[in-house]
Design an enzyme around this catalytic site. Structure first.
Site, PDB file in Angstrom:
ATOM      1  N   TRP A 102      20.011  -9.964 -10.205  1.00 15.50           N
ATOM      2  CA  TRP A 102      18.859  -9.177 -10.628  1.00 15.50           C
ATOM      3  C   TRP A 102      18.903  -8.898 -12.115  1.00 15.50           C
ATOM      4  O   TRP A 102      17.863  -8.946 -12.793  1.00 15.50           O
ATOM      5  CB  TRP A 102      18.758  -7.887  -9.807  1.00 15.50           C
ATOM      6  CG  TRP A 102      18.494  -8.197  -8.368  1.00 15.50           C
ATOM      7  CD1 TRP A 102      19.382  -8.117  -7.333  1.00 15.50           C
ATOM      8  CD2 TRP A 102      17.273  -8.708  -7.802  1.00 15.50           C
ATOM      9  NE1 TRP A 102      18.787  -8.533  -6.165  1.00 15.50           N
ATOM     10  CE2 TRP A 102      17.491  -8.894  -6.415  1.00 15.50           C
ATOM     11  CE3 TRP A 102      16.021  -9.020  -8.334  1.00 15.50           C
ATOM     12  CZ2 TRP A 102      16.499  -9.379  -5.556  1.00 15.50           C
ATOM     13  CZ3 TRP A 102      15.030  -9.500  -7.480  1.00 15.50           C
ATOM     14  CH2 TRP A 102      15.278  -9.673  -6.115  1.00 15.50           C
ATOM     15  N   ASP A 172      17.797  -0.314 -13.810  1.00 13.86           N
ATOM     16  CA  ASP A 172      17.223  -0.765 -12.540  1.00 13.86           C
ATOM     17  C   ASP A 172      18.079  -0.163 -11.431  1.00 13.86           C
ATOM     18  O   ASP A 172      19.198  -0.620 -11.180  1.00 13.86           O
ATOM     19  CB  ASP A 172      17.228  -2.291 -12.474  1.00 13.86           C
ATOM     20  CG  ASP A 172      16.767  -2.820 -11.115  1.00 13.86           C
ATOM     21  OD1 ASP A 172      16.375  -2.009 -10.246  1.00 13.86           O
ATOM     22  OD2 ASP A 172      16.801  -4.053 -10.921  1.00 13.86           O
ATOM     23  N   LYS A 196      14.552  -0.078  -0.743  1.00 16.04           N
ATOM     24  CA  LYS A 196      15.956  -0.009  -0.350  1.00 16.04           C
ATOM     25  C   LYS A 196      16.368   1.417   0.015  1.00 16.04           C
ATOM     26  O   LYS A 196      16.935   1.668   1.069  1.00 16.04           O
ATOM     27  CB  LYS A 196      16.849  -0.589  -1.437  1.00 16.04           C
ATOM     28  CG  LYS A 196      16.639  -2.098  -1.582  1.00 16.04           C
ATOM     29  CD  LYS A 196      17.280  -2.662  -2.819  1.00 16.04           C
ATOM     30  CE  LYS A 196      16.803  -4.068  -3.120  1.00 16.04           C
ATOM     31  NZ  LYS A 196      17.265  -5.101  -2.194  1.00 16.04           N
TER      32      LYS A 196
END
Lengths: 361, 361
Positions: A102, A172, A196
């Protein structure tokens, strides 16, 4: 209660049962409103209240003052990979700490806007750890430093924020937001896809220090203009009303269940049970992450070979443990145990691990 | 059944009760899956099936062959205002038919990409009609022609597509998609925010002819790259799983209820009842749209003055008719009667209108 299984998915992932239950009860008609939340206008008083609750819960959980905007946008963290640099990369260079797939995607999109300095990368060890402070090559003139606080695929996590001096820190936090109390004032911006730890997919929370919005260039495309999104309080166009509603419920659940200190305790306990099972297996289960970098959200491990891993995941699924297959880039097993994941499920998985080893050891 | 009111909101708007009911029943755990749809991985077999159903229902309803992509993206029609020109404006000029506020917003974003020719505008008459074919100034060299098929705010609608010869036709059908059968082959692309006629907010359907994707420039930001979205079948990143699920249910409802021919019949009936009430009021109610341009989705009218309009909307709300206040730009009254809106509610509103006139005439 309906027949629910143990859902170890990395995301979309398990949500608090009381939140789901409330959403279910009110799905056809919110009490006193007579419409489903999916049918209410985003300009209605009803939605105003839901939205205000979600924002206020966010502020309480993060300890964020009025110097931060709380936005709920569409496009996920993936759109923010581009949108945040587009808005905040002034001057046009930034430091990125690369700790997984990511982070790399974030770098790829940032490079479309300006110069990216990789302040550190742990790719050499298949991202089995996060870098230490003294490994970071930081540019004091950078527009910001970006990091990924938890790496879903590799099962690593920062235990403390990188120190960046006066350079704003962008994070993030898609896969570990609200997993423990943090000092929000260390951050210029925190963003997180909801799917999530806080809600369904389709909404991304963006918490940004207001003074940074002064950097936003003029004449950006409207939907990519963070300043416009803030001025319109996430309502420039129709937001994900249902997603924000669910976030209002999951954050209420967090506040009613001891807040983030309690979550930290529970998460350490839950992950601890699995790491103990790994460490106590005499090498039968091998953790992917180095001990100092272990994530309390995603626990990753391997068995002796891919066939055995396949057998483990298949038999676990038959026993009611879903979503344990590791990401294709590292293979093996991954147990995602976000805030809403019950301790009982972790204890039962640890028992299953012992039993599997006994039979297949 | 829970106590539901008549929801005349312009969007988010009323959804089919059987679809909501099914979503409610399965909210805690999809049968045989043991997880909420909000908790399932977007890479799971379960979501694959939901997604395939939504796409297949779209194809059936539109009569779209394999030469069209069916995408479900985030950011609403507002993001498409920028994204479609960014991807498809080759050469860098396009024709826009301006019939309301949303068309104007589309023009604003398109101008960031290239030259916009306003092929016609009906702004002079406060957008009380759509232009006729012979009013359009079309450029045969334009990359595409863009129009808004239904104008939510003003209550106008195209009864037939503009004829554009070989120039691809792009359509924002957010507020009337699936209101009647269309010939999809007339379109280069149709896009629609879900929250008016097909689902909850937070997901935008984009139907695009595959050959047009050859125009997509290299190296666009990933989340703005329509070709990438198509290559990844809307799963480049986590899509709005819940939104796509609801679309799979509302499109199933459409197919099980006679499809778009039946919707056309019902919509003409429903809107007809309200237009008859307006036309039969001896001028007490004055329709905003010219008769030839009247929308069957949004019926707009005025009363003698703003005070009376306020009274009408307030008393209607007390009687269980919600969401009738006209948009601030035209004032007056607006009744949005999308596919899922029940005929009974329209009949009762028409009675209310007569009664209100009797008391306040």
């Amino acid at each position: 209660m309906e027949n629910r299984i143990y859902n170890f998915s990395a995301g979309p992932a398990v949500l608090p049962e009381p939140s789901l239950k409330e959403a279910q009860e009110n799905l056809m008609a919110l009490p006193g409103v007579g419409m489903s939340v999916m049918e209410i206008s985003h300009r209605s008083k009803t939605f105003d209240e839901i939205h205000a609750t979600a924002k206020s819960n966010f502020r309480k959980l993060l300890g964020a003052g009025d110097d931060y905007e709380i936005l709920f946008l569409q496009g996920g963290a993936s759109l923010q990979f581009y949108m945040l640099p587009l808005n905040l990369m002034t001057p046009k260079k930034a430091d990125y700490i690369v700790t997984g797939s990511w982070s790399k995607k974030a770098v790829k999109e940032a490079k479309r806007v300006g110069e990216v300095n990789v302040a550190a990368t742990t790719e050499e060890g298949v991202f089995n750890r996060v870098p230490k402070q003294d490994e970071l090559t930081l540019d004091p003139e950078a527009a910001f430093v970006h990091f990924t606080s938890n790496n879903t695929i590799y099962g690593t996590q920062f235990t403390a924020e990188p120190e960046t001096g006066d350079v704003p820190l962008l994070c993030d936090a898609s896969s570990d937001i609200f997993h423990k109390p943090i000092d929000v004032n260390k951050y210029g911006a925190i963003y997180a896809g909801a799917q999530k730890n806080i809600g369904p997919s389709g909404v991304c929370a963006v918490v940004v220090r207001k003074d940074l919005l002064e950097r936003v260039p003029e004449n950006l495309p409207s939907m990519l203009d963070l300043k416009l999104m803030a001025e319109k309080d996430s309502l420039y166009n129709t937001p994900n009303v249902w997603g924000i509603y669910i976030i209002s419920l999951t954050t209420k659940w967090l506040l009613e269940n001891g807040g983030l200190s309690e979550m930290e305790k529970r998460n350490n306990e839950k992950a601890g049970i699995l790491y103990d099972a790994i460490d106590g297996s005499g090498g039968y289960y091998k953790g992917h992450a180095e001990k100092e970098s272990r994530s309390v959200m995603n626990v990753t491990w391997n068995l002796a070979n891919a066939d055995l891993e396949k057998k483990f995941v298949a038999e676990a699924a038959e026993s009611g443990f879903s979503g344990l297959k590791g990401h294709r880039s590292v293979g093996g097993v991954r147990a995602s145990v976000y805030n809403a994941f019950p301790k009982k499920g972790v204890e039962e998985l640890a028992s299953f691990m012992k039993e599997f080893q006994r039979k297949n050891g």
